[in-house]
Scaffold this active site. Structure first.
Site, PDB file in Angstrom:
ATOM      1  N   ASP A  87       0.860  -1.161  -0.012  1.00 49.52           N
ATOM      2  CA  ASP A  87      -0.047  -0.128   0.227  1.00 49.52           C
ATOM      3  C   ASP A  87       0.951   1.286  -0.155  1.00 49.52           C
ATOM      4  OD1 ASP A  87      -2.699  -1.005  -0.125  1.00 49.52           O
ATOM      5  OD2 ASP A  87      -2.537  -1.710   1.766  1.00 49.52           O
ATOM      6  N   ASP A 148      -6.753  -3.925  -5.395  1.00 49.41           N
ATOM      7  CA  ASP A 148      -6.572  -2.818  -4.834  1.00 49.41           C
ATOM      8  C   ASP A 148      -5.199  -2.199  -5.347  1.00 49.41           C
ATOM      9  OD1 ASP A 148      -8.004  -4.550  -3.377  1.00 49.41           O
ATOM     10  OD2 ASP A 148      -8.069  -3.280  -1.572  1.00 49.41           O
TER      11      ASP A 148
HETATM   12  N1  GLY Z   1      -7.287  -1.332   0.220  1.00 50.17           N
HETATM   13  C1  GLY Z   1      -8.063  -1.644   1.147  1.00 50.17           C
HETATM   14  C2  GLY Z   1      -9.510  -1.492   1.101  1.00 50.17           C
HETATM   15  O1  GLY Z   1     -10.080  -1.167  -0.113  1.00 50.17           O
HETATM   16  O2  GLY Z   1      -9.988  -1.821   2.016  1.00 50.17           O
END
Ligand code: GLY
Length: 375
Positions: A87, A148
């Site tokens: 992330d 994601d």
């Molecule tokens: N990237 C984590 C979520 O969207 O919960």
């Protein structure tokens, strides 16, 4: 209408600066944001909000607060506090990269490049993926991607453009290609996650972490895909990415409920208790706005996309915003982090607030967001 909604969010942010201090909002409990010391995946969204508010107002309070958050991100990198996951794109695109884009601060640029290098450490050549979570070789997560991650790739594309080093582009494109091939299904829906054999790279199976079930389509995952593939197109100009973003967007818009703001999963049975995920709709508005930039003026799907985008943002402002709640901490009600796990299933979520404000700024003044920079 957009102006009024932006100004409401700006005023709430002004109050929130005092409320949050040096902490970072995550999701809410009983309408109050739970705060973190900058150690989780959501901490970039607050700096992103502060930079947007600064750009909107030119007000020094927002500038100072935004700069302080970047210092916190420098400390996070120096001390290596929870930087061992994919992330980094969410975190550093909206903090130091935004600062670089706005202020041309060379130290912010250097910090963003450090974040790109950290993200590169998650590249697993044998399976041809950027590993989302866990340590290398981890039995469950070692060969796992999640949709994601498409929003983390712009950090690598940007590092390639900035340094000229092909390694960043090579990894981002390989990961995007694997994601396109295995996360996107033939009917234009998507898996949240996909597993590969860590030694051979063999494709094993799709699955979910936050969706209704392994074969369902988690609406926020679909939204990450819409926006993420549009950004992969912005940087690479590979028409397959644009086509993928478009297919995902049509699937999403064809399933909007009556008030145009989606439930948390397209397969979740709809009852009066079914949770929404307003953040998925906010992300999708931004993604479609980006996608529309690259579609020819006479493209047959253009009018459908514009209509769906406008209905979505109108639905958010009219029925989900906190414009009628002056003391509220969040801008957008009814976001869902993980309905499946009972985590903030009907609350403020900071990324919902961020994308809502980005969407409004895009529509009101053609803001481009902080993900794509034409270097
Ligand atoms: N990237 C984590 C979520 O969207 O919960």
């Amino acid at each position: 209408m957009w102006k009024q909604a932006i100004e409401d969010a700006v005023e709430k942010t002004r109050v929130n600066i005092g409320r949050f201090g040096d902490q970072f909002p995550h999701c809410s409990k009983n309408d109050e944001y739970m705060l973190t010391p900058n150690n989780t995946w959501t901490d970039g969204f607050w700096p992103g909000i502060l930079w947007l508010c600064y750009e909107y107002t030119g007000d020094n309070d927002f500038l100072e607060a935004a700069r302080r958050t970047v210092e916190s991100f420098r400390n996070r990198m120096e001390k290596q506090i929870r930087v061992d996951f994919h992330d980094l794109g969410f975190l550093y695109s909206l903090s130091s990269k935004a600062q670089w884009m706005i202020e041309k601060d060379p130290q912010a640029k250097a910090l963003t490049l450090e974040a790109a290098d950290m993200l590169m450490l998650r590249w697993r050549p044998k399976s041809g993926i950027i590993q989302a979570w866990g340590n290398e070789g981890d039995e469950l997560n070692g060969g796992r991607i999640i949709i994601d991650c498409l929003m983390n790739l712009p950090l690598l594309y940007w590092a390639h453009r900035t340094t000229g080093d092909e390694k960043y582009l090579d990894v981002a494109v390989k990961h995007a290609d694997r994601s396109r091939r295995f996360l996107i299904r033939g009917d234009d829906s998507s898996y949240h996650t996909f597993y590969f054999n860590q030694e051979t790279g063999e494709a094993l199976r799709g699955g979910t972490q936050q969706g209704y079930d392994d074969g369902s389509t988690w609406t926020r995952g679909q939204a990450w895909g819409i926006y993420g593939f549009a950004l992969s197109y912005a940087y690479t100009k590979d028409p397959l990415y644009l086509e993928t973003s478009l297919r995902l967007a049509k699937y999403f818009l064809n399933r909007l409920p009556e008030d145009h703001v989606v439930y948390w999963d397209f397969e979740a049975p709809v009852t009066p208790e079914t949770k929404r995920d307003s953040s998925a709709s906010a992300i999708t508005v931004c993604g479609i706005h980006e996608l529309l930039k690259y579609l020819p003026a006479d493209h047959p799907d253009r009018a459908f996309l514009e209509d769906g985008m406008n209905k979505s943002i109108r639905g958010l402002v009219e029925s989900y915003s906190t414009m009628d709640m002056p003391g509220a901490q969040g801008f957008l009600k009814r976001g869902s982090y993980s309905v499946r796990k009972g985590n903030s299933p009907d609350d403020f979520v900071i990324w919902g607030d961020y994308y809502y404000l980005e969407a409004l700024m895009r529509l009101e003044r053609g803001h481009k967001g902080y993900w794509y920079e034409q270097v």
